[in-house]
Design a protein around this motif. Sequence first.
Motif, PDB file in Angstrom:
ATOM      1  N   LEU A  62       0.858  -1.196   0.000  1.00 15.95           N
ATOM      2  CA  LEU A  62       0.000   0.000   0.000  1.00 15.95           C
ATOM      3  C   LEU A  62       0.890   1.241   0.000  1.00 15.95           C
ATOM      4  O   LEU A  62       1.735   1.425   0.874  1.00 15.95           O
ATOM      5  N   ARG A  63       0.727   2.091  -1.004  1.00 20.74           N
ATOM      6  CA  ARG A  63       1.572   3.282  -1.104  1.00 20.74           C
ATOM      7  C   ARG A  63       0.822   4.543  -0.695  1.00 20.74           C
ATOM      8  O   ARG A  63       1.410   5.491  -0.187  1.00 20.74           O
ATOM      9  N   GLU A  64      -0.481   4.559  -0.923  1.00 27.67           N
ATOM     10  CA  GLU A  64      -1.199   5.808  -0.652  1.00 27.67           C
ATOM     11  C   GLU A  64      -2.660   5.489  -0.394  1.00 27.67           C
ATOM     12  O   GLU A  64      -3.244   4.643  -1.078  1.00 27.67           O
ATOM     13  N   GLU A 123       0.143   2.475   5.319  1.00 26.19           N
ATOM     14  CA  GLU A 123       0.990   2.700   4.149  1.00 26.19           C
ATOM     15  C   GLU A 123       2.314   1.974   4.348  1.00 26.19           C
ATOM     16  O   GLU A 123       2.904   2.036   5.432  1.00 26.19           O
ATOM     17  N   GLY A 124       2.764   1.243   3.344  1.00 28.08           N
ATOM     18  CA  GLY A 124       3.988   0.445   3.432  1.00 28.08           C
ATOM     19  C   GLY A 124       3.704  -1.010   3.764  1.00 28.08           C
ATOM     20  O   GLY A 124       4.563  -1.865   3.582  1.00 28.08           O
ATOM     21  N   ASP A 125       2.481  -1.324   4.242  1.00 29.02           N
ATOM     22  CA  ASP A 125       2.124  -2.724   4.548  1.00 29.02           C
ATOM     23  C   ASP A 125       1.918  -3.514   3.258  1.00 29.02           C
ATOM     24  O   ASP A 125       1.592  -2.954   2.210  1.00 29.02           O
ATOM     25  N   VAL A 126       2.062  -4.853   3.380  1.00 33.34           N
ATOM     26  CA  VAL A 126       1.940  -5.710   2.194  1.00 33.34           C
ATOM     27  C   VAL A 126       0.610  -6.449   2.220  1.00 33.34           C
ATOM     28  O   VAL A 126       0.156  -6.914   3.270  1.00 33.34           O
ATOM     29  N   LEU A 127      -0.008  -6.560   1.066  1.00 34.58           N
ATOM     30  CA  LEU A 127      -1.276  -7.289   0.918  1.00 34.58           C
ATOM     31  C   LEU A 127      -1.051  -8.428  -0.067  1.00 34.58           C
ATOM     32  O   LEU A 127      -0.585  -8.202  -1.179  1.00 34.58           O
ATOM     33  N   GLU A 128      -1.399  -9.660   0.355  1.00 37.15           N
ATOM     34  CA  GLU A 128      -1.321 -10.791  -0.592  1.00 37.15           C
ATOM     35  C   GLU A 128      -2.703 -10.936  -1.211  1.00 37.15           C
ATOM     36  O   GLU A 128      -3.657 -11.292  -0.529  1.00 37.15           O
ATOM     37  N   GLY A 129      -2.819 -10.656  -2.475  1.00 38.99           N
ATOM     38  CA  GLY A 129      -4.136 -10.739  -3.131  1.00 38.99           C
ATOM     39  C   GLY A 129      -4.068 -11.620  -4.359  1.00 38.99           C
ATOM     40  O   GLY A 129      -3.031 -12.240  -4.650  1.00 38.99           O
ATOM     41  N   GLN A 130      -5.176 -11.690  -5.035  1.00 38.79           N
ATOM     42  CA  GLN A 130      -5.190 -12.434  -6.301  1.00 38.79           C
ATOM     43  C   GLN A 130      -5.794 -11.561  -7.377  1.00 38.79           C
ATOM     44  O   GLN A 130      -6.784 -10.852  -7.126  1.00 38.79           O
ATOM     45  N   TRP A 131      -5.172 -11.658  -8.523  1.00 40.34           N
ATOM     46  CA  TRP A 131      -5.692 -10.857  -9.637  1.00 40.34           C
ATOM     47  C   TRP A 131      -6.493 -11.787 -10.539  1.00 40.34           C
ATOM     48  O   TRP A 131      -6.019 -12.848 -10.928  1.00 40.34           O
ATOM     49  N   ARG A 132      -7.744 -11.393 -10.849  1.00 37.13           N
ATOM     50  CA  ARG A 132      -8.607 -12.194 -11.710  1.00 37.13           C
ATOM     51  C   ARG A 132      -8.961 -11.380 -12.957  1.00 37.13           C
ATOM     52  O   ARG A 132      -9.488 -10.263 -12.863  1.00 37.13           O
TER      53      ARG A 132
END
Length: 736
Positions: A473-475, A566-575
């Motif tokens: 997350l940047r912003e 901000e700066g945290d990581v998210l593990e997601g999936q792109w569909r």
Amino acid sequence: MSLHFKEVLRWLHRWVSLILFPLFALIIVTGAILSFDPVLDDLRSGPAASAPADAAALVQLLDQVDPGQRVRSVVVEEGGVVLLEFRQQGRSRFEAFDLDTGEALALRGEQGDFFNTVKHLHKDLLLNAAIVVEIATYLMVLVIIVGPFLAWPRLRRTLMGWHGVGGWIALPLVLMVSVTGILMSLHIGTPQLPPQHPDDRRMGMAPAIEAAMAAGDLSGVRAVDRFKNSAAAVQGVDSVGEAVYMVSHHGVIRQDRFPGLVTSLHEGTWAGAWSGLLNLLASIVLMGLMVTGLWSWARRIRQGRRRSGDEDADILVAYASQTGTAARLADLTRQALQAGGARVMQASVAGLSPVEFKGFRQVFLIASTAGEGQVPEQARSFLKALEGADLAGCRFSVLALGDRGYTHFCRGGEQLRSALMAAGGEEALPMVKVDGDPAADWRRWLDQVAALLGMGLGDVAAPQGDQSVRLTLRERRQLNDPTDPDTHEVWSLRFESAAPLAYRPGDLLLVRPGVGEPARPYSIGSTPEDDPHSILLTVALVTHREADGTQRLGKASGLLCRQLKEGDVLEGQWRAHPDFNPPEDPKRPMIMLAAGCGIAPFIGFIAEQARRKSRRPAWLIFGNRKRGGDFFHGEKLEAWHRDGYLERLDAVFSRDPDGGGYVQDRLSDAADALMDWVLDRDAVIYVCGNARTLGEGVRTTLARSLASREGMTPDQAARRLGEWEAAGKLRMDLID
Ligand SMILES: Cc1cc2nc3c(=O)[nH]c(=O)nc-3n(C[C@H](O)[C@H](O)[C@H](O)COP(=O)(O)O)c2cc1C
């Protein structure tokens, strides 16, 4: 004018011209050819004589060269040249004579039989069917008169725009040629005729001249023609001046004018031979109007009928999909079965009616579940239609897609299966339920399908599954006014990926708030063409109030809007979500209808336009509560509008005084423009927002506008919307 009356007129205008198209075309094209006849005649036969021929001398010549009275017409030309028309075995032959000496002269040109044949085709279809032509002409006038009642002329660079403006401008001209045709058939405004009997012999040219000399004091003759059944028209000069004598075996009538204003208007000879070119113009315009009308009608039908596969298929692969997975699997299923030699049709249930299932040997239905255990949006009316359907003898099998994280696992597929059984359908393969990624289960199911059909499979492509993405997350920026309690909390989030991503605007980012929790999809509102490492989301924070009054946040939206820093990581999936990407054809117009955070994917759509400097016509209607508090991405949208990447931007705000109401209200106000875009410019309509409010409101408004524009019943309009959905012309990405 009442709507109903206008619909009837539109119906008449369309169906009369469609049904009679070949006949109208024949009459118009032959008319166009005939408008050259006087011109060619003029060029061919040289200038008409300034002085008429002496009547007695002409009778003498005729007696001498035509004792059998076979001549059909006589024309006197300059210098005492007399041109006679004979008919032999249905063909015209011309001979020229010197009036003074009776000598045969060389012909200046050869007149063919062509125009005669065309004239008959024009008047009675060469079948003695003058009555058919007459009735067709009445109907043509009806179609022409009705046209201007259907729309005001407005300059639009579309097929129907030209049709409308062309019809208005050319109205007097096209009415002139058609109405005069009717008047001629009714003998109104045409020369008065002396009595005739059906068994009268044809009038000879010499006896006609003699009868005119005897009845009046005709002294000079310019031309003689056979006229109607057994009469003749002798044009010439008498003691009063120019005159025409209509002669039959039973009498003679003198007229001042020939052939009368009506006929000369119809034949285009009212101002000399060349005035026929105006008639040619009328014919071209009429043909143009018919062709543009037919073409745009055919295009509309085609827009709704897009199904893929074999026309003569006996196997149907139907699908009900919300985010495109079932649609993709249906596509792969069709391809695999076709490769194995089967004839297969593939279609969304949105464009099918239940009875169509009966036309196939086997039906395979791939259906996902949306919302909280519902069938996908595109399957709702199909499910309703199944209630009264009779599907006795229909053999079907269901592959149900779902996710065990939800309370009602695969409930959408189950509902469809139960309704098919209740309608009398027979289940050929037991239903297979899929949890999460469907690739492996689908492949096994496909083997069962092939075994059921007794066939081998060709090459089977593997479905492209969801892809894991690691995002930082940047912003994060709040889009609504935090001080206004009347607005919903909505945030814009920008994520960064270390690896470049090749997504399209409108694709989905699946966010799983915890292990075992169902994933929630969020539309991606950016384009990798701006930055392949960046993804933009627009997220509404979901809140529930518990029974004890405490407020609970939605798990996925709470994670995105609150927990993540901000700066945290998210593990997601792109569909991939090809059903909700901008149209493939870069010129095809698009209409985007968004309420609240339904604007999310469209920010990406327009960003892509702007990046590509594309001038694809794009129209956005955005609706929310307050312009001051929640015009999400308002400045950006207005800038895109100013720069021409959005041809039209309508923003409506339901809680502002004079804010314009809801999206569907603006849509309804702009119904004319909407139908122009959709029907004439073949725009794709995208709808994103709440299913119950926006989805249903837009559906109702679209159906109403379509019914009124196309003269359809509400049922027909609803069915057409279903066909549009199946064909990808109406695309809905809705949330309950
Ligand atoms: C918003 C949403 C709601 C869903 N609700 C359910 C549900 O109630 N029950 C279920 O079994 N699966 C549910 N699913 C899972 C989908 O059915 C599953 O992901 C399926 O593969 C999607 O297929 P589609 O892309 O063709 O719509 C839901 C998925 C989403 C995105």
